[in-house]
Design an enzyme around this catalytic site. Structure first.
Site, PDB file in Angstrom:
ATOM      1  N   ASP A 211      28.685  38.914 -22.179  1.00 41.01           N
ATOM      2  CA  ASP A 211      29.508  39.713 -23.093  1.00 41.01           C
ATOM      3  C   ASP A 211      28.865  39.810 -24.472  1.00 41.01           C
ATOM      4  O   ASP A 211      28.790  40.885 -25.076  1.00 41.01           O
ATOM      5  CB  ASP A 211      30.895  39.077 -23.255  1.00 41.01           C
ATOM      6  CG  ASP A 211      31.789  39.281 -22.041  1.00 41.01           C
ATOM      7  OD1 ASP A 211      31.515  40.199 -21.254  1.00 41.01           O
ATOM      8  OD2 ASP A 211      32.750  38.511 -21.888  1.00 41.01           O
ATOM      9  N   THR A 212      28.434  38.671 -24.997  1.00 37.10           N
ATOM     10  CA  THR A 212      27.911  38.637 -26.360  1.00 37.10           C
ATOM     11  C   THR A 212      26.585  39.373 -26.472  1.00 37.10           C
ATOM     12  O   THR A 212      26.346  40.107 -27.444  1.00 37.10           O
ATOM     13  CB  THR A 212      27.761  37.179 -26.826  1.00 37.10           C
ATOM     14  OG1 THR A 212      29.034  36.524 -26.724  1.00 37.10           O
ATOM     15  CG2 THR A 212      27.294  37.107 -28.259  1.00 37.10           C
TER      16      THR A 212
END
Length: 402
Positions: free
Chosen positions: A176-177
């Site tokens: 996600d990051t």
């Protein structure tokens, strides 16, 4: 807040980790990011209190703050006509519309590209998805474990033969990051294009595409030789023909990593730093070719010598070592790394300490601010929009906002 995106307004309609992390990067860069949450339940990420064995107590929740620091929160029920009207009013004055909603939901809530462009033709419209905007699966949802980690080849490439199942991601929101940072960069490029040409863009980043990009070098090699990447057995030294590229254990159960891809260039310096100058003249290690041929001997010597002292001592000794090396650190130990601290890669944000987004401008770290309490800025944002108190109360009474 100062920064290269100061004065840019971002309207974020997104949940969980991926797309909100893009908003966090934009906030770190100075943008005013308004996070739209469901008027009653908020972002489901707010309910995440346990990850593995880590259970979070109290108001400051790292599971929320990492991807939402520096934003303002407004609670809106987009299923109501009044709520959709507020979204469109906010979009009129925004530079960026940022969303993680799937195509069907975007249509249902009146927030698809045409809906938002109808009220603001110059807005940059940015979408984060699991599997990309085209193809038969473009309307399927997903998470970083599925689209980034498993489907993009990362898990299979990391999992050695003989292990049942797969190696899991190293931490929550890993894909996600990374994907969120990609999306933030795409948005910044689209803003530059708009500034220079007057033309706006639709920006797309997917978890699958980001996972493939992260594996890009290995995927290119696999395509070229016609074989998949395979992970080495755990615990092996590393490069079979280079003693200065691999892991070595220290006497206190820690590890350090050498990555000196030109062993002939660095061998003498390593020998001096480990108090074995005699090895410099050893004919087995006279040059790069001999080091390659006698890697097993060199590895055995280095294992014995490095294994006799603790990591702290090697860290002090290797401070002047010319070749690249690093201690193997866990997520707690890295907080005491002097280089991490010198570059302000960890910074306070309210009650917590968070990792700063990786891009710095003018040799300075961004100012991190805590994430917003749920719907803490609804009234503030609507007043800035020009709504009067009578209209705000009317919207609250109708359940369109919180």
């Amino acid at each position: 807040m100062s920064g290269p995106l100061a004065g840019i307004k971002v309207l974020e309609v997104a949940m969980y980790g991926f797309v909100p992390s893009a908003g966090a990067v934009l906030a770190d860069w100075g943008a005013d990011v308004i996070k739209v949450e469901h008027a009653i339940t908020g972002d489901p990420q707010r309910g995440l209190r346990q990850v593995g064995r880590f259970k979070v107590e109290g108001d400051a929740n790292p599971n929320v703050e990492h991807a939402n620091r520096g934003k303002r929160s407004i609670g809106i029920d987009m299923s109501t006509p009044s709520g959709r009207e507020v979204i469109h009013d906010l979009a009129r004055t925004a530079d960026v519309f940022l969303t993680s909603f799937l195509p069907g939901a975007r249509t249902k809530f009146g927030i698809d590209v045409d809906d938002i462009r109808a009220v603001n033709p110059s807005i940059v419209y940015a979408r984060g998805s699991a599997l990309g905007p085209r193809g038969v699966e473009s309307d399927r949802g997903g998470y970083d474990m599925t689209a980034f980690w498993c489907r993009a080849g990362i898990a299979a490439s990391l999992t050695p033969e003989g292990i049942e199942g797969m190696i899991n991601p190293p931490g929550p929101a890993f894909g996600d990051t990374i994907s969120g940072t990609n999306l933030a960069g795409g948005i910044a490029a689209a803003l530059l294009k708009r500034e220079r040409t007057g033309e706006t863009s639709v920006v797309d980043v997917s978890l699958l595409g980001s996972g493939l990009w992260s594996m890009g070098h290995g995927i290119a090699l696999s395509a070229h030789v016609g074989e998949p990447l395979s992970a080495p057995a755990p615990g092996v030294h590393g490069a079979p023909t280079n003693p200065l590229s691999g892991l070595y254990a220290t006497s206190d159960g820690r590890y350090l990593s050498f990555v000196m891809l030109q062993p002939g260039k660095f061998w003498a310096d390593v020998c001096r730093h480990i108090d074995r100058p005699d090895l410099i003249e050893d004919p087995r290690f006279a040059d790069a070719a001999q080091l390659s041929a006698n890697t097993a001997d060199a590895v055995a010597i280095l294992r014995e010598v490095i294994g006799a002292r603790p990591l702290a001592e090697w860290t002090e000794r290797f401070a002047t070592l010319a070749g690249p090396w690093a201690p193997v650190q866990d997520t707690r130990q890295l907080g005491n790394d002097a280089q991490v601290r010198a570059n302000e890669y960890l910074l306070p944000a309210g009650e917590l300490e968070l990792v700063s987004s990786p891009v710095q401008f003018d040799v300075g770290a961004p100012e991190l601010r805590p994430g917003p309490a749920f719907a803490a800025h609804t009234e503030e944002v609507l007043l800035e929009l020009g709504l009067d108190w009578d209209r705000i109360i009317e919207l609250k009474t109708a359940g369109a906002i919180s």
